[in-house]
Every structure is written in structure tokens, then in C-alpha cells.
Scaffold this active site. Structure first.
Site, PDB file in Angstrom:
ATOM      1  N   CYS A  22       0.834  -1.206   0.000  1.00 37.43           N
ATOM      2  CA  CYS A  22       0.000   0.000   0.000  1.00 37.43           C
ATOM      3  C   CYS A  22       0.868   1.256   0.000  1.00 37.43           C
ATOM      4  O   CYS A  22       1.745   1.409   0.852  1.00 37.43           O
ATOM      5  CB  CYS A  22      -0.922   0.008   1.213  1.00 37.43           C
ATOM      6  N   LYS A  61       1.674  -9.279  -0.602  1.00 38.30           N
ATOM      7  CA  LYS A  61       1.591  -8.418  -1.782  1.00 38.30           C
ATOM      8  C   LYS A  61       2.498  -7.225  -1.547  1.00 38.30           C
ATOM      9  O   LYS A  61       2.502  -6.639  -0.463  1.00 38.30           O
ATOM     10  CB  LYS A  61       0.158  -7.949  -2.014  1.00 38.30           C
ATOM     11  N   ASN A 122       0.718  -7.856 -10.934  1.00 38.46           N
ATOM     12  CA  ASN A 122      -0.335  -6.867 -10.704  1.00 38.46           C
ATOM     13  C   ASN A 122       0.102  -5.524 -11.277  1.00 38.46           C
ATOM     14  O   ASN A 122       1.282  -5.202 -11.294  1.00 38.46           O
ATOM     15  CB  ASN A 122      -0.606  -6.759  -9.195  1.00 38.46           C
ATOM     16  N   GLY A 123      -0.879  -4.761 -11.743  1.00 37.05           N
ATOM     17  CA  GLY A 123      -0.601  -3.435 -12.279  1.00 37.05           C
ATOM     18  C   GLY A 123      -1.033  -3.309 -13.725  1.00 37.05           C
ATOM     19  O   GLY A 123      -0.563  -4.049 -14.589  1.00 37.05           O
ATOM     20  N   ASP A 124      -1.971  -2.399 -13.989  1.00 35.92           N
ATOM     21  CA  ASP A 124      -2.439  -2.107 -15.350  1.00 35.92           C
ATOM     22  C   ASP A 124      -3.191  -3.266 -15.998  1.00 35.92           C
ATOM     23  O   ASP A 124      -3.201  -3.395 -17.226  1.00 35.92           O
ATOM     24  CB  ASP A 124      -1.276  -1.687 -16.254  1.00 35.92           C
ATOM     25  N   SER A 146      -7.202  -5.211  -9.934  1.00 35.82           N
ATOM     26  CA  SER A 146      -7.695  -4.365  -8.852  1.00 35.82           C
ATOM     27  C   SER A 146      -8.484  -3.203  -9.435  1.00 35.82           C
ATOM     28  O   SER A 146      -9.706  -3.279  -9.574  1.00 35.82           O
ATOM     29  CB  SER A 146      -6.533  -3.889  -7.970  1.00 35.82           C
ATOM     30  N   ARG A 147      -7.813  -2.129  -9.848  1.00 36.65           N
ATOM     31  CA  ARG A 147      -8.545  -0.981 -10.395  1.00 36.65           C
ATOM     32  C   ARG A 147      -9.358  -1.349 -11.633  1.00 36.65           C
ATOM     33  O   ARG A 147     -10.387  -0.737 -11.909  1.00 36.65           O
ATOM     34  CB  ARG A 147      -7.564   0.151 -10.721  1.00 36.65           C
TER      35      ARG A 147
END
Length: 243
Positions: A22, A61, A122-124, A146-147
Site C-alpha cells: 500500500c 503483496k 499486478n498493475g495495469d 484491482s482498479r
């Protein structure tokens, strides 16, 4: 941490996933989240303590580093594996990046090459195509969305279905999308009451894009104060001839 993990397991948790990624200031300034990338011995102690406290897998994570001058994910990942972590999820940005710039998958690939436990990238991950690209570059064992699921939780099912069958699912209809929004609102109400209604305003807005009348519906949902208001607005939108 050990006590919290034990309580979670007692309530039925099948895995304990520890967030060491985070980037939010209020978390990092207290020594949590991605600040643990700068405190590897503390991170080690957390993993070891929790692993010894529960009989379910303990995962973590994290991110690739604190900033561009402190990218230490390879060593950090090896330490987490040695400490007993069963799986790692890595967001391909530094803490300093937040959610800006592109996720740097090359660092996830480097981790995958040196650890034996599963690595999740993770990411994009905003589409099936993005998931495929990420896995091709990283060689990871899976992806975390996620997003990309905000207002579109169907993304997880689309990716899972493709890897299970090789078929690309058609996108949901507007009716299916808004039915999902209704279920989301209902769940927030049941879990948090009025506080959930307040929180739902931004969540429901994410569903309202890409179809005629979406902007007006988004404005209306931003003002709801009751469960009935929200459900009725979404139902009328589903039934509207415009949609």
C-alpha cells in the site's frame, strides 16, 4: 499480527494475505504497507510470526521498491520466500509512482526467475488483452486485477474463462452491468448500513459510463441516501428505452 491472523482463520479464512505494498501516506508513515520495503527485517519477522501462528498459507503483496533509487524487489521477494511466504503478488510500480506511469513488468519477471513459490503479477490489468501481455512478459503464474474491476467486476470472469476454455466472452449487456451495480449496492447496505450507501455513490459511478444516459444516472446516484433510491434509479435505467 499473529492474533489477527488467528481470528481470521477462526472465522473461516483460507489464506492470510499481508499487504506490504500500500502506497498511501497514512499507512506508510506508520510503518505499514510499502514502507516495509525499507524494513526487510520487520517484514521477515511479520511473515515468520504469522506463518508460525496459523495453519493456512500466508502470502504477501508488495511493490518493486520504494522509489527508483531503491528498487529492491528481487532481494525482498527472496527474503519473503525464505521466511515462509507461500505466494507473492507484485505490483510493478514503486511506492513513489503510486498509480502513475506504467507498471514495470520486467522486475516481476526477474522475481519469477529467482523464486520457487508462485508469483502473481499486478498493475495495469484493465482487460483480457492486458492480462495476456503481462503474463507473456513476466512469466508469472497469474494476474491480480484491482482498479480494472472498478465498475467492471466481469473482468475477473472474462480472464478466468479465457484461460479455462480459450474462448473470449462477449461483454455484458447494459442490463447485466446495472444488475451487478444493484447487487453491489445491496451488499454494501447489508454489510455497512447507511455508511455503505454513502460509500456506494462513488462505486456506482464507475458502472455508469459508455452508454446513453450514463452521465445523468451517475449524477443521480451521487445523491442517493437510501437503498431504495439507488435500486429504483438503477432499475429505471435498465428499463429505459434510452438504454
Amino acid at each position: 499480527m499473529a492474533e489477527a491472523a488467528q481470528k481470521a482463520v477462526a472465522e473461516g479464512a483460507l489464506t492470510i494475505d499481508i499487504n506490504m505494498g500500500c502506497p498511501v501516506n497514512k499507512i506508510t508513515k506508520k510503518g505499514g504497507g510499502s514502507s516495509l520495503l525499507r524494513q526487510p527485517e520487520v517484514a521477515r519477522a511479520i511473515i515468520e510470526t504469522v506463518v508460525n501462528a496459523v495453519d493456512v498459507p500466508v502470502t504477501a503483496k508488495t511493490r518493486i521498491g520504494w522509489d527508483d533509487t531503491e528498487i529492491n524487489i528481487v532481494e525482498f521477494a527472496q527474503m519473503l520466500e525464505d521466511s515462509g511466504a507461500s505466494m507473492l503478488t507484485i505490483h510493478g510500480r514503486t511506492r513513489a509512482q503510486g498509480y502513475h506511469g506504467e507498471a514495470r513488468y520486467s522486475w516481476i519477471k526477474k522475481v519469477k526467475e529467482v523464486v520457487e513459490i508462485p508469483v502473481i503479477a499486478n498493475g495495469d490489468i484493465f482487460s483480457l488483452e492486458a492480462a495476456l501481455k503481462c503474463l507473456t512478459i513476466t512469466g508469472a503464474d497469474g494476474v491480480m486485477c484491482s482498479r480494472g474491476t472498478l465498475g467492471y467486476p466481469f473482468l475477473v470472469g472474462e480472464i478466468e474463462h479465457f484461460f479455462r476454455t480459450g474462448e473470449v466472452l462477449p461483454p455484458p449487456s447494459i442490463s447485466e452491468l446495472l444488475t451487478c451495480a444493484q447487487e453491489h449496492l445491496q451488499g454494501l447496505w447489508e454489510y455497512k448500513g447507511y455508511r455503505g450507501i454513502c460509500q456506494s455513490r462513488k462505486h456506482l459511478a464507475w458502472y455508469c459510463k459508455g452508454f446513453p444516459g450514463a452521465a445523468q444516472l451517475r449524477e443521480q446516484l451521487a445523491q442517493i441516501n437510501t437503498l431504495t433510491e439507488g435500486l429504483d434509479l438503477l432499475q429505471k435505467a435498465k428499463e429505459s428505452a434510452i438504454i
